[in-house]
Motif scaffolding. Sequence first.
Motif, PDB file in Angstrom:
ATOM      1  N   UNK A 150       0.878  -1.177   0.000  1.00 46.71           N
ATOM      2  CA  UNK A 150       0.000   0.000   0.000  1.00 46.71           C
ATOM      3  C   UNK A 150       0.915   1.227   0.000  1.00 46.71           C
ATOM      4  N   UNK A 151       0.342   2.386  -0.318  1.00 43.53           N
ATOM      5  CA  UNK A 151       1.125   3.625  -0.234  1.00 43.53           C
ATOM      6  C   UNK A 151       1.219   4.112   1.205  1.00 43.53           C
ATOM      7  N   UNK A 152       0.117   3.932   1.945  1.00 43.78           N
ATOM      8  CA  UNK A 152       0.028   4.585   3.250  1.00 43.78           C
ATOM      9  C   UNK A 152       0.296   3.642   4.422  1.00 43.78           C
ATOM     10  N   UNK A 153       0.285   2.351   4.183  1.00 42.66           N
ATOM     11  CA  UNK A 153       0.441   1.397   5.287  1.00 42.66           C
ATOM     12  C   UNK A 153      -0.821   1.295   6.137  1.00 42.66           C
ATOM     13  N   UNK A 154      -1.915   1.867   5.676  1.00 41.23           N
ATOM     14  CA  UNK A 154      -3.139   1.871   6.489  1.00 41.23           C
ATOM     15  C   UNK A 154      -4.022   0.662   6.195  1.00 41.23           C
ATOM     16  N   UNK A 155      -4.821   0.286   7.211  1.00 37.91           N
ATOM     17  CA  UNK A 155      -5.799  -0.785   7.021  1.00 37.91           C
ATOM     18  C   UNK A 155      -6.851  -0.318   6.014  1.00 37.91           C
ATOM     19  N   UNK A 156      -7.154   0.988   6.050  1.00 43.70           N
ATOM     20  CA  UNK A 156      -8.173   1.529   5.143  1.00 43.70           C
ATOM     21  C   UNK A 156      -7.758   1.288   3.683  1.00 43.70           C
ATOM     22  N   UNK A 157      -6.476   1.502   3.397  1.00 45.42           N
ATOM     23  CA  UNK A 157      -6.035   1.324   2.001  1.00 45.42           C
ATOM     24  C   UNK A 157      -6.070  -0.154   1.618  1.00 45.42           C
TER      25      UNK A 157
END
Length: 492
Positions: A150-157
Motif C-alpha cells: 500500500x502507499x500509506x500502510x493503512x488498514x483503510x487502504x
Amino acid sequence: MVAQIPNLADYDVSVENGFLPAQPPLESLPDEYYKPWEDIVKNLQGLVLSKRLRGVVEKLPVLSTDRLQDLPQWRRAYSILGFIMHAYIWGGNKPAERIPPPITIPLMETCDHLELPPVATYAGLVLWNWKPLFESERTDTLSNLDMLHTFTGSMDEKWFYLVSVAIEARGAPLIPMMLHAIDAARRGDRNMVIQCLRNFAERIDELGVLLTKMYDNCDPHVFYNRIRPFLAGSKNMADAGLPNGVVFDNGGAINKQRYVQFSGGSNAQSSIIQFFDLVLSVEHRPTGQKKGDEQHSSKKAPPPSFIHEMRKYMPGPHARFLKEVGKVANLRSFVEENSYDHALTVAFDASLAMLSALRDKHIQIVSRYIIIQSAAAKKRSEAESGKDQKHGEKRVDLAHRPKSNDKDKDGEKKGLKGTGGSTLIPFLRQARDETGEPAVDAWARRLLSKEKGPAGIQLSHIERRASRSMPQCPGLATVWQAEQSEGGLCFT
Ligand code: HEM
Ligand SMILES: N[C@@H](CC(=O)c1ccccc1NC=O)C(=O)O
C-alpha cells in the motif's frame, strides 16, 4: 463463419480466479539482483515520511529486466515499480514532474511486455498485489485475503483494494458460466440460458453486498485525503500541480523528452465489470451523449466512451479477451428472438437490473467517499486559506480539489474528476442508466408490436428482488405488479 467462443487459458484468464492470477502473486522477486527495488517498496511509507524516497530513487542503479524469468515476475516488477513511481510523484510537498531513469527505463520494459501503460493501473495495484491469509482456504472471501503493498500502510487502504480483489474472485465463476450460456443459446437451449441468467443475477447481487462492505473498514476521510492522492495519474492533474503531465526521463537527449499524460488507477479498468456488460450487450456511450444521438452526428467515428478507453489500461490479453467476448455475445438477441418465452425475458431483465443496482450502490459510495469529502475539504481549505494569506503561505492541493464556485445544476462540482479522469457523477449515472437500456428497448418493441407482457409467470426469488431494484425496467415492474394483484404468491 461464427466466431469461436474464447478459451480462457489463451487470454491469461483463470477458470477459478478470473482476471486475478490463478496462483497468488509473488511476494518478492526471487533474484537478489532486484533487492534495491524490493527494499524500497518494503520501506515505502518510511521513505515517504522521512522525505528520503526521491533521493533514494534517484541514486538507484538502472536495473535490467533481463533477469525477469516468467509472467509472475514481470507482473511483480510492474506492480512494485508503479508503487514506487506514484510514491515518487505524489509523496512530497509538490508533485514531481520528472521521473528518473531508474524507474522509467525498467518500467517501460515491463509495460511493453505486459501491454500496459506506464502508470499504476488497477492491474498493478489490485490484480497482482494480494495474498491469501491461508493458502489452503478459498480466496473469494474477504476473510482470507490480504494486500501485499500500500502507499500509506493503512488498514483503510488495504481494505479499499481488498474489496475489489474479493469482487474479482467472487465474480470469476461467472466468466465460464456465461460463456457456457452463449454456447447454450447457440444450441437453442433456453432452459440452460435461463438457469445461467438466474445464477448470474444472484451472484451480481452478492457482489453488491461485497461492495457495500467498503464502509466497514475504509474511512471516507482517510480515503479521500490520504489514499486517493497517491492513485492519481498525470492526466487532468493541473489542480494538483501537474499542469502538463509528467516527463519520463530515460537518460536520452533532454530535448527529446516530452510531457506525457496517463489516467490514474481506477476500477473502470477492471475487466470483470466490462465482461458483465459485454455478455448482456450493455453499451456505453461517451459521457453526455444521449441515446440515438450517434445517428444524427457527422460521418466521423464517434469518440470512444471512457469505459471503452479504459481497456487500454488493462493487461493486453485481458483486453483482447473482452474484444472476443463482444464478438460472440448473443444472449440479448437470443432473448429478443424468443420474446414469447417470458421466463427467459424476465431472467435476462433481472440480470440487467442487478447490474444496474450494483452501479447504484457504487454511486452512493462515490458520493460518500468523494463528493462529500471534497466539499468538506473545500470548506476546510477556504477557512485555512484565510489563515495562510495572513502568513503568506501557498499550499499545493494534493487531494485535487476543484476550483471553487464551479457548480453544475445538480449542485455538484463540475471540476470533480475520478482518478481515471472521468467526470464522475454524470459519467457514473449514465453508465448505470445504460445498463437498463436493453430491457427498456425490448419493452418498447413489445408495446409497439402489441405483444402481451410477461405477466402471470413464476418469478424466482432473485427476479422478484430484481423487479424492485430497477423500477425503470417496465417489463420487470409489470410482472411484479401482476404478481401483486394476483395475490403475490407465484414465485418459486
Ligand atoms: C471507496 C471506493 C470507491 C470509490 C471512491 C470509487 C470511485 C469511482 C470513480 C470516481 C469512478 C469514475 C471513474 C474514474 O474516473 O476513476 C469509478 C468507476 C468505477 N468503479 Fe469505483 N470506486 C470505488 C470502489 C469501487 C469498487 C470496489 C468497485 C468494484 C466493483 C468499483 C467499480 C467501478 C467501476 C466498474 C467503474 C467504472 C464505471 C462503471 O462501469 O459503472 N469501484 N469508481
Ligand atoms: N476511481 C477511484 C479510484 C479507484 O476506484 C481505484 C483506483 C486504483 C485502484 C483501485 C481502485 N478501485 C478500487 O479498488 C477514484 O476516483 O477515487
